[in-house]
Design a protein around this motif. Structure first.
Motif, short mmCIF file in Angstrom:
data_model
loop_
_atom_site.label_atom_id
_atom_site.label_comp_id
_atom_site.label_asym_id
_atom_site.label_seq_id
_atom_site.Cartn_x
_atom_site.Cartn_y
_atom_site.Cartn_z
N LEU A 139 9.75 5.60 -5.32
CA LEU A 139 8.74 5.47 -4.28
C LEU A 139 9.44 5.55 -2.92
O LEU A 139 10.33 4.75 -2.62
CB LEU A 139 8.01 4.13 -4.42
N ARG A 140 9.03 6.54 -2.12
CA ARG A 140 9.68 6.72 -0.82
C ARG A 140 9.37 5.55 0.10
O ARG A 140 8.21 5.17 0.26
CB ARG A 140 9.23 8.03 -0.18
N LEU A 141 10.41 5.01 0.73
CA LEU A 141 10.24 3.86 1.60
C LEU A 141 9.34 4.17 2.80
O LEU A 141 8.61 3.30 3.25
CB LEU A 141 11.60 3.34 2.09
N ASP A 142 9.39 5.41 3.29
CA ASP A 142 8.58 5.73 4.46
C ASP A 142 7.09 5.86 4.12
O ASP A 142 6.27 6.03 5.00
CB ASP A 142 9.08 7.00 5.14
N ARG A 143 6.75 5.72 2.86
CA ARG A 143 5.34 5.77 2.45
C ARG A 143 4.83 4.41 1.99
O ARG A 143 3.74 4.30 1.45
CB ARG A 143 5.17 6.81 1.34
N VAL A 155 0.88 -1.16 0.00
CA VAL A 155 0.00 0.00 0.00
C VAL A 155 0.92 1.21 0.00
O VAL A 155 1.81 1.31 0.84
CB VAL A 155 -0.92 0.01 1.24
N TYR A 156 0.70 2.12 -0.98
CA TYR A 156 1.54 3.31 -1.06
C TYR A 156 0.76 4.49 -0.51
O TYR A 156 -0.32 4.82 -0.98
CB TYR A 156 2.00 3.57 -2.50
N LEU A 157 1.33 5.12 0.50
CA LEU A 157 0.66 6.21 1.20
C LEU A 157 0.98 7.58 0.62
O LEU A 157 0.56 8.58 1.17
CB LEU A 157 1.03 6.15 2.70
N GLY A 158 1.70 7.62 -0.48
CA GLY A 158 2.04 8.89 -1.12
C GLY A 158 1.51 8.91 -2.54
O GLY A 158 0.64 8.12 -2.92
N ASN A 160 15.01 7.74 1.48
CA ASN A 160 15.36 6.49 0.81
C ASN A 160 14.22 6.07 -0.10
O ASN A 160 13.04 6.21 0.25
CB ASN A 160 15.69 5.42 1.83
N TYR A 161 14.57 5.54 -1.27
CA TYR A 161 13.58 5.25 -2.32
C TYR A 161 13.73 3.84 -2.87
O TYR A 161 14.84 3.34 -3.02
CB TYR A 161 13.76 6.23 -3.49
N LEU A 162 12.59 3.27 -3.21
CA LEU A 162 12.54 2.07 -4.04
C LEU A 162 12.35 2.56 -5.47
O LEU A 162 11.43 3.34 -5.75
CB LEU A 162 11.34 1.20 -3.63
N VAL A 163 13.22 2.12 -6.37
CA VAL A 163 13.05 2.41 -7.79
C VAL A 163 12.35 1.17 -8.35
O VAL A 163 12.87 0.05 -8.24
CB VAL A 163 14.41 2.64 -8.50
N ALA A 164 11.15 1.37 -8.91
CA ALA A 164 10.35 0.23 -9.36
C ALA A 164 9.43 0.66 -10.49
O ALA A 164 9.07 1.82 -10.61
CB ALA A 164 9.52 -0.30 -8.20
N ALA A 165 9.05 -0.33 -11.30
CA ALA A 165 8.11 -0.09 -12.40
C ALA A 165 6.75 -0.65 -12.01
O ALA A 165 6.66 -1.79 -11.52
CB ALA A 165 8.60 -0.74 -13.68
N PRO A 166 5.70 0.13 -12.21
CA PRO A 166 4.36 -0.38 -11.92
C PRO A 166 4.04 -1.57 -12.82
O PRO A 166 4.56 -1.69 -13.93
CB PRO A 166 3.43 0.79 -12.25
N GLU A 167 3.17 -2.43 -12.35
CA GLU A 167 2.76 -3.60 -13.14
C GLU A 167 2.25 -3.12 -14.50
O GLU A 167 1.50 -2.16 -14.59
CB GLU A 167 1.67 -4.36 -12.40
N GLY A 168 2.73 -3.76 -15.57
CA GLY A 168 2.31 -3.40 -16.91
C GLY A 168 3.17 -2.33 -17.56
O GLY A 168 2.88 -1.89 -18.66
N SER A 169 4.21 -1.86 -16.88
CA SER A 169 5.08 -0.82 -17.41
C SER A 169 6.53 -1.20 -17.16
O SER A 169 6.83 -1.97 -16.25
CB SER A 169 4.78 0.52 -16.72
#
Length: 177
Positions: free
Chosen positions: A98-102, A59-62, A83-92
């Motif tokens: 994406l900030r880890l604290d969110r 669940v992304y809170l941001g 700190n960030y997760l670098v990720a591609a959304p499903e289908g892309s």
């Protein structure tokens, strides 16, 4: 660490100096802004997903849709002021930061997910301006002679070049999004 690696008489001679240095030095001054989020359980799970080349769900809170459940393919982790997760959304295949604290309710899925073979996290990070990603543009900053001394020791971007001008000004060039 110094104490553990030093023996007997040398340690007794150095002890007052070590204590004085410990009192006289500290880590970097606190910067205003978000605290780097360092949940070791979450970071461990993300590292596991990266190594196993698996998608994650959370669940992304941001972002523009706070509270939305997302399935993403992790590409890497970037550590800094936040700190960030670098990720591609499903289908892309287009990565997002994406900030880890969110991130909440993180799960490593059985679904395979790996970055494209030509993706390089360092190149991605160097293309950004801070953590912001968009179309890459050539940036040219002309710093007046009054600010030139500061500009010469300032890092605007990892790919910058700096040119001193005859009038005392400085030109800084880099490419970033």
């Amino acid at each position: 660490k110094v104490r553990g690696a030093t023996r007997g008489a040398a340690l007794r001679r150095m002890a007052p100096d070590i204590e004085a240095m410990a009192r006289a030095e500290t880590h970097i001054a606190v910067h205003a802004g978000p605290r780097p989020y360092e949940d070791e359980t979450m970071i461990g799970a993300l590292r596991q997903a990266l190594m196993a080349m698996r998608q994650v769900r959370f669940v992304y809170l941001g972002g523009t849709r706070p509270g939305e459940r997302r399935d993403v393919t992790p590409y890497g982790l970037m550590f800094g002021r936040a700190n960030y997760l670098v990720a591609a959304p499903e289908g892309s295949s287009e990565p997002r930061n994406l900030r880890l604290d969110r991130i909440a309710e993180l799960q490593v899925l059985d679904t395979p997910g790996a970055p494209p073979p030509d993706f390089e996290l360092d190149a991605y990070a160097h293309r950004s301006f801070g953590i912001y990603q968009d179309a890459v543009q050539d940036v040219v900053l002309r710093i007046s002679p009054a600010g030139a001394a500061d500009a010469l020791v300032w890092r605007f971007h990892p790919t910058q070049s700096v040119e001193r001008q005859t009038d005392g000004s400085v030109i800084v060039r880099f490419s970033a999004s």
